[in-house]
Structures are given as structure tokens and as C-alpha cells.
Design an enzyme around this catalytic site. Structure first.
Site, mmCIF file in Angstrom:
data_model
loop_
_atom_site.group_PDB
_atom_site.id
_atom_site.type_symbol
_atom_site.label_atom_id
_atom_site.label_comp_id
_atom_site.label_asym_id
_atom_site.label_seq_id
_atom_site.Cartn_x
_atom_site.Cartn_y
_atom_site.Cartn_z
ATOM 1 N N TYR A 1 0.850 -1.201 0.000
ATOM 2 C CA TYR A 1 0.000 0.000 0.000
ATOM 3 C C TYR A 1 0.881 1.244 0.000
ATOM 4 C CZ TYR A 1 -5.001 -0.448 0.013
ATOM 5 O OH TYR A 1 -6.285 -0.603 -0.399
ATOM 6 N N THR B 1 -2.305 5.689 -22.581
ATOM 7 C CA THR B 1 -2.335 4.359 -21.978
ATOM 8 C C THR B 1 -0.965 3.754 -22.230
ATOM 9 O OG1 THR B 1 -3.256 3.387 -23.990
ATOM 10 C CG2 THR B 1 -4.814 3.932 -22.233
ATOM 11 N N ARG C 1 -1.023 -2.908 -18.775
ATOM 12 C CA ARG C 1 -2.315 -2.217 -18.859
ATOM 13 C C ARG C 1 -2.334 -1.078 -17.846
ATOM 14 N NH1 ARG C 1 -6.701 -3.203 -21.508
ATOM 15 N NH2 ARG C 1 -5.460 -4.814 -22.524
#
Ligand code: DSN
Length: 444
Positions: free
Chosen positions: A73, A245, A254
Site C-alpha cells: 500500500y 495508456t 495495462r
């Protein structure tokens, strides 16, 4: 549901590295998902990939994606996180940001957006307030869902107007864009598309944006890799913000990214986190960093140039098969093909009925050719049906194919599209398999 696949690989297998360090663990603990992964690898290897937005990432990119960075995290930005233990992910993100800025010559990069759509959402959030006006290419003419489509946040929360392409040339009509900008007074103008094959005049858009006091967003999702590889001009000197992207022509994982001018950096960063995203996907961020490094190498320039040459060759050859290239051709990695034909060369089924985009897509898939239906400008068919196909050359170029193979591909697509009753599908599929065998993906 397909049957549970027997384990076909162990960690000693040559393909194991593509699934992370311990593929054997996946086989043992979840043979069903292991089977899906292997089936998908087989599909990607055994069929022809012409979907313009896809490209197989390198083993190095996949290794970073399938890594322990997924465990971490790290809400916030490097040096300003809300969790301890972030030194390693900070290093990954700093490397990625520095590489993106160097690759594209940008003042600032944010590489946290999970997707291109998330990147666009963040740009709207940074620059606009709900209700503000936006001018962008109409979806039916090649634009993107996030540029103002109904049902998307952009068309729901903002007052959006779509500019069309010219009916005669199927090119962007810069005079029309200027007229619409003058009358609509948008706060944001967007250029960049998902189904427009030609170069965009970024200087013209800059001048229109300046005239009406609008921000200019260039959505480079599709062609970012061609810009990185210097095969087409860069929008960075002209745009306030560029979104991209990382998985299309750029050939990374991705994901999305945002480049912007220095004065917009903190607004963009805040719009990504905490406004629209929480914890960043650090494994994806590390994989983006790998992709930016790969795209800065000289061989990537050769790749990007070949992608465009291949697209031109494929488009010309498909025209000879009776599929009319929208706007007459391509300058990029993709082409949109009008199946309604022109000058009596319409693609027709055996019974003389024209084939729709949806039907053509299905026929190609049946023959082992993956592509997708596409609206053509001023299409009268519904979006789920369409009158066109879109093809791209990013994947086949990654496989090492060149112009001679584009002619073979066009002939295969032509036969598949004309095959109304499926009688030649097996034969085409066999030839597709032979072609992709000559240019294998993920060689051990
Ligand atoms: N779905 C992408 C494409 O295929 O172009 C755009 O988001």
C-alpha cells in the site's frame, strides 16, 4: 465453461517466467485459473491479433507486473506516502516518472492512473467543474467514451459537444472545430481518438484553444508508442495535458499516465490522488517504468516506424480486398475499413448481401483472426452492429512481421470476411496458424 485444464506447465517449463516466479504454485493451488492462463497464452500465440489497442508486453514488463510490489500500500506520492515501508516503491515510481518525462519531453508525469479512462477522469477533475463545456471528437467519428459520451461521467457531468469529421474526406475539419469552439466557448478541447487513423494537427488545435481560452487535452492513448518511438509528431509541445495508456502502441502493462505542464502538476496529482483514486498499483507502476525504459531504446524507434509502415501496407492490401479505408489510408498504427465499399467493390456475402461490422468480426474470429467492429463516419448502422472494422499492426509488428506478411494477412482477412457460410474458415485458420508459427509470441 471449459473443462479444468490439466497442469501443462511447471516452474521448470520455459514459459513459466511469463507467469511470475512460481507458476507451479498456481497450477497446484488453482488449476482452473492456471488453465485459463495457459489457454489464453495459446489463443494469443495461435491466432492473429489485429485489435488496434492491444500489444503483447515484454517478459520484463510481465515480471514486474507479477511481482511482490502488488502487496504494497502506498497512497500518496514518492516521499509523501501515508504508509511506512515505501522506500522501494518510491524508487520504482520515481524511476517511472523520470523515464516518462525524459521519453516524452514533458515537465511532469503522473503514472498512477489505473487506466486511460481514469487518466481522463482525473484531467476533467483537475481542470473543470461539473457543468463546464467540453468540445471533443464525436464518438461515432472515432472519439472515445470519456470524451463526452452519454452514460459516461464526461457526458453526464459536463456539457459536451462532439465535432465530426468531414463527410467527403473523413478528416478532421479544423475550420469546423474553430467555428464550434467560437460558438460553444468550451473550457476544454480534446483531440486524440480511438478510431482515427490520420495525423492530428496539434498546432491547429493549440491555436483554436488559445483563441477561445480553453485548455487543450491530447488523448494520446492509442498513439503514445508511436510518439515515443518518434514515428509521428509529439503533442507534448502543444498540449496543456496529454493522457496516454501504457498498453497499446507503447507495449507496456495495462494502465494510464498523464503528462502536463509544470504549472498544472499539483492540480493533476491531486485529481488522481486523493480525488479519484486510492492506493496506487505499485506493481503496475514498476511495470510502466520498465516499459518507458524499453520505449527509449533505439530498437523501439525501429519498431514504431515499422508499425506505421505495416499499417500502410495492410490498409492498401485490405483496400484491394474491397474494404474501403476510411479517409483513404493511415498515418498511424490503425485503419478503419468501411465494409459498405465504394465504387462497386463492396464486400458482399455469397448471397449478395453486404456484411456488417459485427458479422465480419465474427467471421474473422471463426477463422482465427482477432479484430473488432467499428463505426465508420456517418454510419447508419447501430453501434453494436456497425458498417466497419478496425485493424491495427502493433502486435504483429512486435512479432516481427513486415510488409510481405501484411499482404498475407489482408488476403486472409478478405477470405474470412467473405466467408458467409463458414466453408473456408478451417482453411483460413490453418493458414493463420502457419503464419503465426513463423513469428511466435513469447519464444522460450
Ligand atoms: N477500448 C480502447 C480501444 O480499443 O480503442 C479504447 O479505450
Amino acid at each position: 465453461m471449459s473443462p479444468v485444464a490439466a497442469p501443462r506447465s511447471t516452474s521448470a517449463d520455459p514459459i513459466a517466467p511469463f507467469f511470475g516466479p512460481d507458476y507451479g504454485a498456481l497450477v497446484r493451488t488453482d488449476p482452473q485459473i492456471a488453465g485459463v492462463l495457459l489457454d489464453e497464452l495459446e489463443r494469443q500465440r495461435g491466432t492473429l491479433q489485429l485489435i488496434a489497442s492491444e500489444n503483447p508486453a515484454s517478459p520484463a514488463v510481465l515480471a514486474a507486473l507479477g511481482s511482490v510490489l502488488s502487496n504494497k500500500y502506498a497512497e500518496g506520492y514518492p516521499g509523501r506516502r501515508y504508509y511506512g515501508g515505501c522506500a522501494q516503491v518510491d524508487a520504482a515510481e520515481r524511476l517511472g516518472v523520470d523515464r516518462a518525462c525524459a521519453l516524452f519531453g514533458a515537465d511532469h508525469a503522473n503514472i498512477q492512473p489505473h487506466t486511460g479512462a481514469a487518466a481522463n477522469l482525473a484531467v476533467f477533475a483537475a481542470l473543470l467543474t461539473p457543468g463546464d463545456r467540453v468540445l471533443a471528437m464525436a464518438l461515432q467519428h472515432g472519439g472515445h467514451l470519456t470524451h463526452g459520451a452519454q452514460g459516461n461521467f464526461s457526458g453526464t457531468w459536463f456539457e459536451t459537444l462532439g465535432y465530426p469529421v468531414r463527410e467527403d474526406t473523413e478528416l478532421i475539419d479544423y475550420d469546423r472545430v474553430r467555428d464550434l469552439a467560437r460558438s460553444h466557448r468550451p473550457k476544454l478541447i480534446i483531440c486524440g481518438a480511438t478510431a482515427y487513423s490520420r495525423l492530428i494537427d496539434f498546432a491547429a488545435f493549440r491555436s483554436i484553444a488559445n483563441e477561445v481560452g480553453a485548455y487543450l487535452l491530447v488523448d494520446a492513448a492509442h498513439f503514445a508508442g508511436l510518439v515515443a518511438g518518434r514515428a509521428i509528431p509529439s503533442p507534448v509541445p502543444y498540449a496543456d495535458v496529454v493522457t496516454l495508456t501504457t498498453h497499446k502502441t507503447l507495449r507496456g502493462p495495462r494502465g494510464g499516465a498523464i503528462l502536463c505542464r509544470a504549472e498544472l502538476a499539483s492540480a493533476i496529482d491531486r485529481a488522481v490522488f486523493p480525488f479519484s483514486q486510492g492506493g496506487p498499483l505499485m506493481h503496475a507502476i514498476a511495470a510502466k517504468a520498465v516499459a518507458f525504459a524499453e520505449a527509449s531504446r533505439p530498437e523501439f524507434r525501429n519498431y514504431a516506424t515499422q508499425v506505421v509502415s505495416n499499417a500502410r501496407a495492410l490498409t492498401t492490401a485490405l483496400a484491394q480486398e474491397g474494404m474501403r479505408p476510411v479517409s483513404g489510408g493511415t498515418d498511424t498504427h490503425l485503419a478503419v475499413l468501411d465494409l459498405r465499399g465504394a465504387a462497386g467493390v463492396a464486400v458482399r456475402t455469397a448471397d449478395g448481401v453486404k456484411v456488417t461490422g459485427r458479422e465480419a468480426e465474427l467471421r474473422c474470429e471463426r477463422a482465427g483472426i482477432m479484430l473488432n467492429r467499428s463505426c465508420v463516419p456517418y454510419d447508419s448502422a447501430k453501434p453494436m452492429v456497425t458498417s466497419g472494422l478496425r485493424v491495427g499492426t502493433a502486435t504483429v509488428t512486435t512479432q516481427g512481421m513486415k510488409e510481405p506478411e501484411m499482404h498475407r494477412i489482408a488476403a486472409l482477412v478478405g477470405r474470412a470476411v467473405r466467408d458467409a457460410d463458414g466453408s473456408v474458415a478451417a482453411e483460413v485458420q490453418k493458414e493463420v496458424a502457419e503464419l503465426v508459427d513463423e513469428f511466435p509470441l513469447y519464444q522460450a
